[in-house]
Design a protein around this motif. Structure first.
Motif, PDB file in Angstrom:
ATOM      1  N   UNK A   1      55.196  39.943  79.063  1.00  0.00           N
ATOM      2  CA  UNK A   1      55.240  39.185  77.809  1.00  0.00           C
ATOM      3  C   UNK A   1      54.201  38.041  77.927  1.00  0.00           C
ATOM      4  N   UNK A   2      53.159  37.998  77.153  1.00  0.00           N
ATOM      5  CA  UNK A   2      51.978  37.165  77.360  1.00  0.00           C
ATOM      6  C   UNK A   2      52.268  35.798  76.690  1.00  0.00           C
ATOM      7  N   UNK A   3      53.038  35.841  75.689  1.00  0.00           N
ATOM      8  CA  UNK A   3      53.009  34.620  75.031  1.00  0.00           C
ATOM      9  C   UNK A   3      54.609  34.032  74.917  1.00  0.00           C
ATOM     10  N   UNK A   4      54.943  33.242  75.901  1.00  0.00           N
ATOM     11  CA  UNK A   4      56.286  32.758  76.231  1.00  0.00           C
ATOM     12  C   UNK A   4      56.121  31.862  76.990  1.00  0.00           C
ATOM     13  N   UNK A   5      57.006  30.623  76.823  1.00  0.00           N
ATOM     14  CA  UNK A   5      57.126  29.280  77.556  1.00  0.00           C
ATOM     15  C   UNK A   5      58.332  29.656  78.541  1.00  0.00           C
ATOM     16  N   UNK A   6      57.913  29.625  79.769  1.00  0.00           N
ATOM     17  CA  UNK A   6      59.252  29.838  80.955  1.00  0.00           C
ATOM     18  C   UNK A   6      60.129  28.949  81.175  1.00  0.00           C
ATOM     19  N   UNK A   7      59.823  27.809  80.590  1.00  0.00           N
ATOM     20  CA  UNK A   7      60.701  26.617  81.138  1.00  0.00           C
ATOM     21  C   UNK A   7      61.974  26.383  80.423  1.00  0.00           C
ATOM     22  N   UNK A   8      62.302  27.189  79.319  1.00  0.00           N
ATOM     23  CA  UNK A   8      63.470  26.907  78.655  1.00  0.00           C
ATOM     24  C   UNK A   8      64.054  28.133  77.904  1.00  0.00           C
ATOM     25  N   UNK A   9      64.269  29.228  78.814  1.00  0.00           N
ATOM     26  CA  UNK A   9      64.659  30.782  78.310  1.00  0.00           C
ATOM     27  C   UNK A   9      66.220  30.961  78.737  1.00  0.00           C
ATOM     28  N   UNK A  10      66.934  31.276  77.552  1.00  0.00           N
ATOM     29  CA  UNK A  10      68.299  31.825  77.823  1.00  0.00           C
ATOM     30  C   UNK A  10      68.144  33.278  78.728  1.00  0.00           C
ATOM     31  N   UNK A  11      68.926  33.470  79.572  1.00  0.00           N
ATOM     32  CA  UNK A  11      68.930  34.751  80.145  1.00  0.00           C
ATOM     33  C   UNK A  11      70.658  35.063  80.356  1.00  0.00           C
ATOM     34  N   UNK A  12      70.544  36.463  80.500  1.00  0.00           N
ATOM     35  CA  UNK A  12      72.303  36.833  80.756  1.00  0.00           C
ATOM     36  C   UNK A  12      71.961  38.139  81.477  1.00  0.00           C
ATOM     37  N   UNK A  13      72.931  38.544  82.117  1.00  0.00           N
ATOM     38  CA  UNK A  13      72.987  40.101  82.992  1.00  0.00           C
ATOM     39  C   UNK A  13      74.384  40.672  82.743  1.00  0.00           C
ATOM     40  N   UNK A  14      74.265  41.907  82.251  1.00  0.00           N
ATOM     41  CA  UNK A  14      75.536  42.490  81.951  1.00  0.00           C
ATOM     42  C   UNK A  14      75.646  43.751  82.964  1.00  0.00           C
ATOM     43  N   UNK A  15      76.720  44.018  83.617  1.00  0.00           N
ATOM     44  CA  UNK A  15      76.869  45.195  84.232  1.00  0.00           C
ATOM     45  C   UNK A  15      77.916  46.006  83.415  1.00  0.00           C
ATOM     46  N   UNK A  16      77.578  47.271  83.045  1.00  0.00           N
ATOM     47  CA  UNK A  16      78.449  48.138  82.242  1.00  0.00           C
ATOM     48  C   UNK A  16      78.880  47.174  80.927  1.00  0.00           C
ATOM     49  N   UNK A  17      78.168  46.455  80.324  1.00  0.00           N
ATOM     50  CA  UNK A  17      78.582  45.906  79.061  1.00  0.00           C
ATOM     51  C   UNK A  17      79.356  44.644  79.525  1.00  0.00           C
ATOM     52  N   UNK A  18      79.585  44.497  80.537  1.00  0.00           N
ATOM     53  CA  UNK A  18      80.432  43.092  81.022  1.00  0.00           C
ATOM     54  C   UNK A  18      79.315  41.894  81.411  1.00  0.00           C
ATOM     55  N   UNK A  19      79.417  40.820  80.810  1.00  0.00           N
ATOM     56  CA  UNK A  19      78.493  39.727  80.995  1.00  0.00           C
ATOM     57  C   UNK A  19      78.968  39.198  82.428  1.00  0.00           C
ATOM     58  N   UNK A  20      78.112  39.209  83.391  1.00  0.00           N
ATOM     59  CA  UNK A  20      78.022  38.598  84.607  1.00  0.00           C
ATOM     60  C   UNK A  20      77.229  37.351  84.672  1.00  0.00           C
ATOM     61  N   UNK A  21      76.193  37.070  84.152  1.00  0.00           N
ATOM     62  CA  UNK A  21      75.503  36.007  84.453  1.00  0.00           C
ATOM     63  C   UNK A  21      75.061  35.590  83.111  1.00  0.00           C
ATOM     64  N   UNK A  22      74.918  34.054  82.822  1.00  0.00           N
ATOM     65  CA  UNK A  22      74.588  33.353  81.830  1.00  0.00           C
ATOM     66  C   UNK A  22      73.862  32.281  82.255  1.00  0.00           C
TER      67      UNK A  22
END
Length: 238
Positions: free
Chosen positions: A154-175
């Motif tokens: 993605x060439x057009x994004x500000x990296x300093x304030x991005x929400x993230x999350x990781x799901x394992x088998x649809x279970x939220x593990x990181x946020x």
């Protein structure tokens, strides 16, 4: 804009990605019908920063680093979006870690933080796969298939304030949010550039938020950084 690479019967093609189609110089390619996605760049190395979120350090009982703490994965670590992660036979403790990553756009060395935006072509997602029970970072993190990367840049994004999350088998593990980094993306790229000459396509990953955890064959890992995309891979028996 999103740029992606596709492996076709005639070889790799690169172009702008939109709605499942890659628009290349020689035509349009439908992902899945005309080929599969490749890692979105061809790095000479993947430079990975660890211990870059306070919550992760607290969880893992790590000391807070005084400067970016880094290691290197080789190009053989790369896997593409939706490519399977083979569970290595030498570990019983395979972990995931969802990380934002910058893709370098030009050869550069010893750059100022204010100039990092000019050196970075865009951002993608890295899964820092780790054989946690091995001794030493190279044994743990630099094996084949330990660096799923993608799905695109993605060439057009500000990296300093991005929400993230990781799901394992649809279970939220990181946020988390990238604003929680101890060392920001521009600071990290500038710091590493004092030590290494970056080449186009090289990758700099900025560390994982809290709750990196173990996975087993059959698990599907989905790592999302808002405004960038979702990297998805499944774990299989070797």
């Amino acid at each position: 804009m999103r740029t992606a690479r596709l492996l076709t019967e005639d070889g790799p093609v690169t172009g702008e990605y939109a709605d499942g189609v890659i628009h290349a110089d020689d035509g349009q390619y439908v992902v899945g019908r005309d080929g599969r996605l490749l890692p979105p760049c061809e790095p000479t190395a993947l430079y990975c920063v660890g211990r870059n979120y306070a919550a992760t350090n607290d969880q893992m009982d790590y000391d807070r680093p005084e400067e970016p703490d880094f290691f290197i994965k080789p190009p053989t670590a790369l896997l593409a979006h939706e490519q399977d992660i083979s569970y290595p036979p030498f570990t019983d403790e395979l972990t995931y870690a969802g990380e934002l990553a910058a893709v370098i756009g030009k050869r550069c060395h010893d750059i100022d933080p204010a100039d990092v935006s000019d050196a970075v072509t865009g951002y993608t997602i890295l899964n820092d796969v780790d054989a946690l029970d091995q001794q030493g970072r190279t044994a743990r993190k630099a094996f084949d298939g330990s660096g799923p990367l993608g799905p695109w840049i993605e060439t057009d994004v500000d990296p300093t304030g991005i929400d993230m999350y990781t799901d394992i088998n649809d279970e939220r593990r990181q946020s988390a949010n990238t604003s929680e980094m101890l060392f920001g993306p521009h600071e990290v790229v500038a710091y590493l550039s004092e030590r290494f000459t970056f080449r186009p396509g090289d990758v700099v990953a900025f560390g994982s938020p809290a709750n990196p955890g173990t996975v087993a064959p059959g698990d599907t890992i989905e790592i999302t950084y808002e405004g960038v995309g979702t990297l998805r891979n499944s774990v299989v028996e070797l």
